[in-house]
Design a protein around this motif. Structure first.
Motif, short mmCIF file in Angstrom:
data_model
loop_
_atom_site.label_atom_id
_atom_site.label_comp_id
_atom_site.label_asym_id
_atom_site.label_seq_id
_atom_site.Cartn_x
_atom_site.Cartn_y
_atom_site.Cartn_z
N UNK A 1 -0.38 -1.52 -3.52
CA UNK A 1 0.37 -2.58 -2.83
C UNK A 1 -0.56 -3.47 -2.01
N UNK A 2 -1.64 -2.87 -1.49
CA UNK A 2 -2.69 -3.62 -0.78
C UNK A 2 -2.12 -4.47 0.36
N UNK A 3 -1.09 -3.96 1.03
CA UNK A 3 -0.54 -4.65 2.19
C UNK A 3 0.26 -5.90 1.87
N UNK A 4 0.59 -6.13 0.62
CA UNK A 4 1.31 -7.34 0.22
C UNK A 4 2.79 -7.21 0.58
N UNK B 1 7.32 -6.15 -3.64
CA UNK B 1 8.49 -5.78 -4.43
C UNK B 1 9.18 -6.97 -5.09
N UNK B 2 8.70 -8.17 -4.80
CA UNK B 2 9.23 -9.34 -5.49
C UNK B 2 8.61 -9.51 -6.88
N UNK B 3 7.47 -8.87 -7.08
CA UNK B 3 6.73 -9.04 -8.33
C UNK B 3 6.47 -7.72 -9.06
N UNK B 4 6.93 -6.60 -8.51
CA UNK B 4 6.68 -5.30 -9.12
C UNK B 4 7.97 -4.50 -9.19
N UNK C 1 13.80 0.53 1.69
CA UNK C 1 13.55 0.27 0.27
C UNK C 1 12.36 -0.66 0.04
N UNK C 2 12.01 -1.49 1.05
CA UNK C 2 10.91 -2.44 0.90
C UNK C 2 9.57 -1.87 1.36
#
Length: 299
Positions: free
Chosen positions: A183-186, A190-193, A233-234
């Motif tokens: 996730x690297x702190x992004x 969860x909008x793209x994965x 969930x996020x």
């Protein structure tokens, strides 16, 4: 309808049935500073206690260099729950050396987790001596990294009668690191994965650290005390859906574990402006404390 819906529904229904006597508490709160020994060093903390506590908890830290959680302790105490909170080793007034990412070290190897579990264990033993009513149920409440520390501690100390875990992993330490690096702190991860993406990487990514993994399920399998996990969930620190899958496996084996999932929250389920996770945890603790007290009286 999925398992999460039914789990949340059952939890809310059980809280509605909580006896009224467990909810009525005095607002009088006292604070007492304490010290205790653990693995050759002195840890410093505070006991925050209402007049007639229905339960008692020791707060277990996350990975950061955290001093005693006084504001959180006061929130709990105002709800009738006594608290021992202490400065993490190497932080504030506590002795020892803090090991963690903020000083460039990996702090979830087995040695450090067992050391932190020893600290929590000694905190519980100390706290018990300060509780006037020796039958007051005592448990652990923790955040994030505490997901590994609490099961270790509870498996070593029969005085611990329940546990509440905010955003805590049920996966191994190495699996958690794989997900965190992915996730690297992004914050938009969860909008793209998808969950499938997260599972694939969590299970198969090469490890950047080489150490023996700690698996909390080894310790959870030995426990028969009730536990409550609260997830967002996020979350981009732990793969929540995988953690829930593993909890469901333990539940299917008869473990008295519960969880609830908050669709709009991330890793910070306890200090967010949304107080639902905190509110649920309070009522859950009161319910379990009432059940434990009732069981003790019947013996």
């Amino acid at each position: 309808m999925n398992n999460t819906f039914f789990s949340n529904l059952l939890l809310w229904l059980s809280l509605l049935l909580l006896p009224e006597m467990a909810c009525c508490q005095s607002n009088e709160v006292t604070i007492q500073d304490v010290t205790f020994e653990s693995q050759g060093i002195t840890l410093a903390g505070s006991i925050v206690k209402p007049k007639n506590p229905v339960a008692a908890v020791v707060i277990v830290h996350g990975s950061d260099p955290v001093k005693r959680e006084m504001e959180f302790a006061k929130r709990l105490a105002k709800e009738g729950i006594a608290v021992l909170t202490y400065d993490k080793r190497g932080v504030g007034e506590s002795g020892g050396v803090y090991v963690g990412p903020s000083v460039g070290t990996n702090n979830i190897d087995t040695t450090n987790l067992n050391l932190l579990a020893s600290d929590a264990n000694e905190a519980v033993k100390t706290f018990r001596t300060f509780l006037k009513n020796k039958k007051t149920p005592i448990g652990l409440v923790g955040f994030s990294q505490a997901g590994w520390i609490i099961p270790i501690t509870a498996s070593q100390n029969s005085q611990i009668e329940f546990m509440v875990l905010f955003s805590c992993p049920t996966i191994t330490t190495l699996e958690q690191l794989r997900f965190q690096f992915y996730t690297n702190g992004d914050i938009n991860f969860w909008e793209t994965h998808t969950d499938a993406d997260a599972l694939e990487h969590t299970k198969n990514d090469p490890d950047k650290y080489q150490f023996v993994a700690t698996d909390p399920k080894i310790y959870l399998n030995t426990l028969s005390i009730p536990g409550l996990w609260l997830f967002g969930e996020k979350d981009i620190q732990i793969p929540v859906k995988l953690c829930i899958d593993q909890l469901n496996t333990l539940k299917a084996q008869g473990k008295p574990f519960e969880y609830t999932l908050f669709s709009t929250l991330g890793h910070n389920t306890v200090f967010d402006r949304d107080t639902k996770p905190f509110d649920i945890s309070i009522q859950w603790i009161k319910q379990k404390a009432f059940n434990i007290q009732k069981s003790k009286k019947s013996k």
